[in-house]
Enzyme design. Structure first.
Site, PDB file in Angstrom:
ATOM      1  N   ASP A   6       0.869  -1.183   0.000  1.00 52.36           N
ATOM      2  CA  ASP A   6       0.000   0.000   0.000  1.00 52.36           C
ATOM      3  C   ASP A   6       0.901   1.228   0.000  1.00 52.36           C
ATOM      4  OD1 ASP A   6      -2.361   1.604   0.317  1.00 52.36           O
ATOM      5  OD2 ASP A   6      -1.877   1.834   2.435  1.00 52.36           O
ATOM      6  N   SER A   7       0.291   2.383  -0.198  1.00 52.52           N
ATOM      7  CA  SER A   7       1.044   3.628  -0.147  1.00 52.52           C
ATOM      8  C   SER A   7       1.503   3.954   1.279  1.00 52.52           C
ATOM      9  CB  SER A   7       0.164   4.764  -0.664  1.00 52.52           C
ATOM     10  OG  SER A   7      -1.028   4.810   0.092  1.00 52.52           O
ATOM     11  N   CYS A  69      -3.757  -1.053  -2.038  1.00 54.96           N
ATOM     12  CA  CYS A  69      -4.053   0.362  -2.265  1.00 54.96           C
ATOM     13  C   CYS A  69      -5.018   0.505  -3.450  1.00 54.96           C
ATOM     14  CB  CYS A  69      -2.739   1.070  -2.570  1.00 54.96           C
ATOM     15  SG  CYS A  69      -2.916   2.803  -2.949  1.00 54.96           S
ATOM     16  N   GLU A 152      -5.708   9.587   9.233  1.00 53.96           N
ATOM     17  CA  GLU A 152      -4.315   9.534   9.709  1.00 53.96           C
ATOM     18  C   GLU A 152      -4.107  10.427  10.932  1.00 53.96           C
ATOM     19  OE1 GLU A 152      -1.802   9.960   6.282  1.00 53.96           O
ATOM     20  OE2 GLU A 152      -2.326   7.936   5.624  1.00 53.96           O
ATOM     21  N   CYS A 184     -11.268   2.817  -0.724  1.00 52.39           N
ATOM     22  CA  CYS A 184     -10.002   3.368  -0.221  1.00 52.39           C
ATOM     23  C   CYS A 184      -9.647   2.646   1.068  1.00 52.39           C
ATOM     24  CB  CYS A 184     -10.147   4.865   0.039  1.00 52.39           C
ATOM     25  SG  CYS A 184      -8.682   5.608   0.791  1.00 52.39           S
ATOM     26  N   HIS A 186      -8.414   3.553   3.794  1.00 55.40           N
ATOM     27  CA  HIS A 186      -8.654   4.201   5.083  1.00 55.40           C
ATOM     28  C   HIS A 186     -10.124   4.216   5.516  1.00 55.40           C
ATOM     29  CE1 HIS A 186      -4.675   5.535   4.116  1.00 55.40           C
ATOM     30  NE2 HIS A 186      -4.572   6.313   5.181  1.00 55.40           N
TER      31      HIS A 186
HETATM   32  N1  DGL Z   1      -4.052   3.750   0.002  1.00 53.66           N
HETATM   33  C1  DGL Z   1      -4.738   4.795  -0.728  1.00 53.66           C
HETATM   34  C2  DGL Z   1      -5.977   4.202  -1.411  1.00 53.66           C
HETATM   35  O1  DGL Z   1      -6.511   3.195  -1.005  1.00 53.66           O
HETATM   36  C3  DGL Z   1      -5.125   5.948   0.162  1.00 53.66           C
HETATM   37  C4  DGL Z   1      -3.945   6.764   0.621  1.00 53.66           C
HETATM   38  C5  DGL Z   1      -3.191   7.424  -0.502  1.00 53.66           C
HETATM   39  O2  DGL Z   1      -3.761   8.272  -1.221  1.00 53.66           O
HETATM   40  O3  DGL Z   1      -2.032   7.081  -0.679  1.00 53.66           O
HETATM   41  O4  DGL Z   1      -6.430   4.743  -2.380  1.00 53.66           O
END
Ligand code: DGL
Length: 262
Positions: A6-7, A69, A152, A184, A186
């Site tokens: 993931d990011s 992600c 976050e 997403c 989060h």
């Molecule tokens: N992990 C990203 C997503 O699911 C969210 C956070 C980001 O923008 O890096 O799209």
């Protein structure tokens, strides 16, 4: 081993869902915190990051990849499947399949909402894939770029978060969607707030839960131990460490997570 990337640490919602659905299955997690967020980056940049992340996981013994992600899955999954010769799962296909199953069961006209980062919504992938599966489903998409920062910050029950959510969800409420895809990493942490604001009768589809259940069924069809490595525990790597990331990881797993900086 299974490699998940993931990011940042938001993708731990996917890792946690996998831990729940596939008890005993170990994984290597990589969160690219140094280059996050991905959701505001261009498709070319996200694809380059996705490639680097997969190479990192392969070097550590991953034999199967989960793109946790949504932003990366939406613009990079197809290319990565062409470039790498190993099974690659992502969070989008399973959520789309779930919408398709529910819609097929109900029959007739149906409306679903999708929320995600700008990159995910701009790619239009959820709408395209849902409609390819069932053209009777109308998809309404909404980018919610502020939500990642709020999660976050740990603002999971703040007045400001509720106000912003109300604002983002209003267009979908007006369209009277029957279901809402949390597109997403989060957003599962905001699920109670989202449910309250979109309406009790709207079915919330959590992409982390959907990919975990697809993976569980896939693993059940493989010879025992295909993706396990005895003596090795799950490992959590990140390209940067912040206090907020540690807190988010702990919130998701309900226990402290040992983040290793690489
Ligand atoms: N992990 C990203 C997503 O699911 C969210 C956070 C980001 O923008 O890096 O799209």
């Amino acid at each position: 081993m299974i490699g998940i990337f993931d990011s940042g640490v938001g993708g731990m919602t996917v890792a946690h869902a996998i831990e729940q659905a596939c008890p005993g299955q170990k994984f290597i997690y990589f969160g690219d915190l140094a280059r996050a967020p991905y959701g505001s980056k261009s498709p070319e940049t996200i694809r380059r990051y996705a490639r680097n992340n997969i190479e990192f996981l392969l070097a550590r013994g991953a034999k199967l990849i989960i793109i946790a992600c949504n932003s990366a899955a939406s613009v990079a999954a197809a290319e990565m499947r062409q470039e790498f010769d190993l099974p690659i799962f992502d969070v989008i296909g399973p959520a789309v399949a779930r919408v398709g199953r529910i819609a097929a069961g109900l029959g007739g006209y149906w409306r679903t909402g999708v929320i995600g980062t700008r990159a995910t919504i701009k790619s239009n992938i959820y709408a395209r894939e849902i409609q390819a599966l069932n053209p009777a489903v109308t998809v309404y998409s909404q980018a919610c770029p502020l939500l990642v920062s709020l999660v976050e910050e740990g603002w999971l029950n703040h007045r400001e978060t509720k106000m912003i959510l109300r604002r983002y969800l209003r267009p979908l409420r007006i369209k009277q969607v029957n279901a809402l895809v949390l597109g997403c990493t989060h957003y599962p942490l905001l699920k109670p707030l989202i449910q309250a604001r979109i309406g009790k009768r709207v079915k919330i589809i959590d992409s982390s839960v959907e990919v975990a259940s697809v993976l569980q069924r896939y693993l059940a069809r493989q010879p025992a131990g295909t993706y396990g490595e005895s003596g090795r525990d799950s490992e959590f790597y990140v390209s940067d460490i912040t206090t907020a990331a540690r807190a988010t990881a702990r919130r998701i797993f309900g226990r402290p997570i040992d983040l290793i900086k690489v």
